[in-house]
Design an enzyme around this catalytic site. Sequence first.
Site, PDB file in Angstrom:
ATOM      1  N   LYS A  77      -0.489   4.119 -15.548  1.00  0.00           N
ATOM      2  CA  LYS A  77       0.628   3.225 -15.179  1.00  0.00           C
ATOM      3  C   LYS A  77       0.902   2.318 -16.375  1.00  0.00           C
ATOM      4  CE  LYS A  77       1.993  -0.099 -11.542  1.00  0.00           C
ATOM      5  NZ  LYS A  77       1.592  -0.759 -10.276  1.00  0.00           N
ATOM      6  N   SER A 152       4.752  -0.243  -6.198  1.00  0.00           N
ATOM      7  CA  SER A 152       5.298  -0.293  -7.527  1.00  0.00           C
ATOM      8  C   SER A 152       4.827   0.841  -8.443  1.00  0.00           C
ATOM      9  CB  SER A 152       4.930  -1.627  -8.176  1.00  0.00           C
ATOM     10  OG  SER A 152       3.534  -1.708  -8.384  1.00  0.00           O
ATOM     11  N   SER A 176       0.719  -1.141  -3.665  1.00  0.00           N
ATOM     12  CA  SER A 176       1.367  -0.326  -4.708  1.00  0.00           C
ATOM     13  C   SER A 176       0.653   0.950  -5.108  1.00  0.00           C
ATOM     14  CB  SER A 176       1.599  -1.157  -5.955  1.00  0.00           C
ATOM     15  OG  SER A 176       2.735  -1.939  -5.771  1.00  0.00           O
TER      16      SER A 176
HETATM   17  N1  GLN Z   1       5.564  -4.078  -2.758  1.00  0.00           N
HETATM   18  C1  GLN Z   1       4.728  -5.231  -2.945  1.00  0.00           C
HETATM   19  C2  GLN Z   1       5.433  -6.237  -3.809  1.00  0.00           C
HETATM   20  O1  GLN Z   1       6.532  -5.978  -4.218  1.00  0.00           O
HETATM   21  C3  GLN Z   1       3.413  -4.831  -3.528  1.00  0.00           C
HETATM   22  C4  GLN Z   1       3.486  -4.547  -4.960  1.00  0.00           C
HETATM   23  C5  GLN Z   1       2.161  -4.207  -5.552  1.00  0.00           C
HETATM   24  O2  GLN Z   1       1.210  -3.884  -4.856  1.00  0.00           O
HETATM   25  N2  GLN Z   1       2.105  -4.339  -6.859  1.00  0.00           N
HETATM   26  O3  GLN Z   1       4.918  -7.281  -4.090  1.00  0.00           O
END
Ligand code: GLN
Length: 484
Positions: A77, A152, A176
């Site tokens: 990532k 994400s 995410s």
């Molecule tokens: N979707 C969640 C957010 O936007 C979690 C994102 C994540 O785990 N990095 O904060």
Amino acid sequence: MLHTLSIGELGESLSSRRLSSVELTRHFLARIERLNPALNALITLTGDRALAAAAAADARRASGEKGPLLGIPLIHKDIFCTDGVRTSCGSRMLDNFVSPYDATVVTRLKAAGAVMLGKANMDEFAMGSSNETSYYGPVKNPWDLTKVPGGSSGGSAAAMAARLAAYTTGTDTGGSIRQPAALTGVTGIKPTYGRVSRYGMIAFASSLDQAGVFARSAADAAVVLQAMAGFDPKDSTSIDAPVPDYHASLNAPLAGLKIGLLREFFEGLEARNAALIHDALKIYRSLGAETVEVSLPHLPMSVPTYYVVAPAECSSNLSRFDGVRFGYRCSEPKDLLDLYTRSRGEGFGAEVKRRIMTGTYVLSAGYFDAYYLKAQKVRRLITDDFRAAFAQVDLLIGPTTPTPAFAIGAKIDDPVTMYLNDIYTIGANLAGLPAMSLPCGFVDELPMGLQLIGPHFSEAKLLNAAHRFQESTDWHRRSPRGYE
Ligand code: GLN
């Protein structure tokens, strides 16, 4: 077909010299070249470096070295700093940032002989559930190119589902890893907070962020986590506790395992989604597990709690992007204030700005007690609920997401609807618990995930439960059409 083999099978082919890492790397690079243009799963391709690393891995094997990841290709990532390679975090702010050092996760996998093929697309600064907030454009879901892959870590998940690497890395602050794993039909694990070092992983919400793995199976994830996990003095929240042998316990019998069904997760759950979870429970019962219903009364407050705590931490973490030290700088600033405001105004996207503003607000004098402090108290209540549940059961089970992958564009203009995607995943982050998502079936021909949550440091138990489920099912072996 090399991309359909497990890490164990690839390792055997490499050690018996039927296959070289250079050949394997070329195979994945060719797949990326052919399949990635439609998916947009990668931000940066590092083909030359990959071939050099593969040749080095082949030389290490030739000199007698062994290792389960030696010469096996992966995609990181783009939140992990990689020495000499652009590390954008999905943001215009870091579009020109070439990291001068490696994140600990990267260092450890490099030492294990991993071959990095490139850096995966992601929501900007890991804020999002659909990969649509990326400066580099949305990632497409290989099961249906009109659908999001989740976020994400959407690029890592889509790349795994499309078999563009043997495994990929991700991070999970509120879901995410698990949410995109579910939406793309792959296996994902978010370890206990502190199990894997956060050093060199660009910070979003430091008390929640945790690195983990996307893989074709729990057995593969176990091998990768083994190499990533462990104490790191460079991360003050890294836990100095021994890392068990995750592979050794994969086949342990499940007889007597107590699985708790999270009542709050089933309230209002769509019937087709609930049916898949109940099918999974039948399999667990046939393997000797017992299932009981448990309630976590404060869990419904996890989304609002998270959307105070995470923005608060992000507003602090992202203050370092000031246009002075590194990253994007606006052109021809009039004065210092203009430099700050325009660099940040032009460098950050809309969702990141929304979070910074929310975070600054909840931390401001006058609102701190009402929002931030209150959220911290609720966070404790949620953690205590989990603790009470784990006094009764070994693992908790439920869905990973409320729905399968949704259409690109469907939710991006409605932040609250977008935030509700993580309704089932955020609790584990607030409590620092390890959790996994496993493919468990399809709704509308799109993959769905089964979530397992365990007590702190129960990764071995989670991987064991996941592996036994995958021995009895073949959901994790399904590939989207055109990516077989
Ligand atoms: N979707 C969640 C957010 O936007 C979690 C994102 C994540 O785990 N990095 O904060």
